[in-house]
Design an enzyme around this catalytic site. Structure first.
Site: not given
Length: 322
Positions: A145, A271, A58, A19-20, A187, A39, A269, A43
């Site tokens: 993450y 947390g 990778d 994406f970016i 979102v 990889n 969600r 993408g």
């Protein structure tokens, strides 16, 4: 303020078909030797201009990484496992990509003496204790993450201090724009898809949580400034400094698409961060970066635009950078 030009350089974009990364590649390709290491797990090669060198592999593969980075002047490190939920379900796999492989990128950059501009995240802050959130705010990430991005963020800055390697970490807030799709889509693209299909627009929780949405074209501009700044060894928030509630966002998208979709709520969600918004004063003063695309105009462009070719997108950005 004009974005500093990057010309006649050898540039590697990890995750460059994503994406970016693909938007960054489009901007750089007309005037530089650009290589992409991807990889293709998320993408898409169709996003890439024809004249870039693609190494399919990778970032955890030292041979592929060495091949892609050989002779590089700048490495834009965008590759990551971006799903918070996936990091919770598989923390070791997420860590291998987001942290262990990222250390390979930094080590390869040392071999090439290449500047590194790395994608960090607002996830490093967790539940912020002040708004807007400055770079000096406490960092208490709530997911694997976020923990991995915080560790990467720290490594990137310490590599400048310890090894005199030019590095910058960019803490992205909520990035949106063309090509954001798939199971880990943002979102805005999810709401647009639901509104266009006439389906219910589903808001998690009460919708009063707020976010800072920044357009991918502004994120590209931030990367270009980070690649040319003298203020290295630093982390910068990349956002707009403006917040909107998720409920208001859903209603804005519904109205902009002339959709009759109802806005409904489902369980929050676990947390989920309640409020998030960037203090962008450091990026403004040290990088000369400010977001130019308002949320309203960004949403309108997503609604009205047809998919553009890579060359068309690059030409548009050349004008926007002026």
């Amino acid at each position: 303020m004009r974005s500093p030009p990057i010309r006649d350089r050898t540039v590697l974009v990890t995750g460059g078909a994503g994406f970016i990364g693909s938007h960054l590649v489009e901007t750089l390709a007309p005037h530089n030797e650009v290589r992409v290491l991807d990889n293709f797990s998320t993408g898409d090669q169709s996003y890439l201009p024809e004249d870039v060198t693609v190494v399919e592999g990778d970032i955890s593969d030292p041979i592929a990484l060495q091949q892609a980075a050989r002779g590089a002047d700048i490495i834009f490190h965008q590759a990551a496992m971006v799903s918070v939920g996936q990091s919770v379900a598989a923390p070791r796999a997420s860590n291998e990509t987001n942290l262990e492989a990222s250390l390979l990128v930094l080590e390869q950059a040392r071999q090439e003496d290449a500047r590194v501009v790395a994608a960090s995240s607002a996830a490093v802050y967790g539940h912020p204790d002040e708004l807007p959130v400055p770079e000096t705010a406490s960092t208490e990430p709530t997911s694997p993450y976020g923990i991995q991005k915080l560790a990467l963020d720290q490594y990137v800055r310490r590599y400048e201090e310890l090894y005199d390697l030019e590095t910058v970490a960019l803490r992205y807030f909520n990035v949106y724009g063309p090509r954001q799709q798939g199971p880990y889509s943002g979102v805005i693209s999810t709401f647009l898809e639901q509104a266009r299909a006439g389906e219910a627009i589903t808001v998690e929780g009460d919708g009063e949580q707020t976010r800072d949405f920044v357009h991918v074209d502004d994120v590209v501009r931030a990367n270009l400034r980070a690649a040319t700044t003298d203020s290295v060894g630093e982390a910068y928030n990349i956002g707009t400094g403006e917040r909107i509630s998720i409920r208001e966002l859903a209603e804005t998208i519904r109205d902009a698409t002339d959709s009759q979709s109802p806005v409904i709520h489902k369980d929050p969600r676990p947390g989920d961060i309640r409020h998030s918004g960037a203090d962008v004063s450091k990026a403004d003063s040290e990088l000369g970066f400010d977001a130019r695309i308002s949320l309203e105009s960004g949403i309108r462009s997503l609604i009205s635009s047809e998919p553009a070719t890579a060359s068309e997108r690059a030409a548009e950005r050349a004008v926007d950078a002026q």
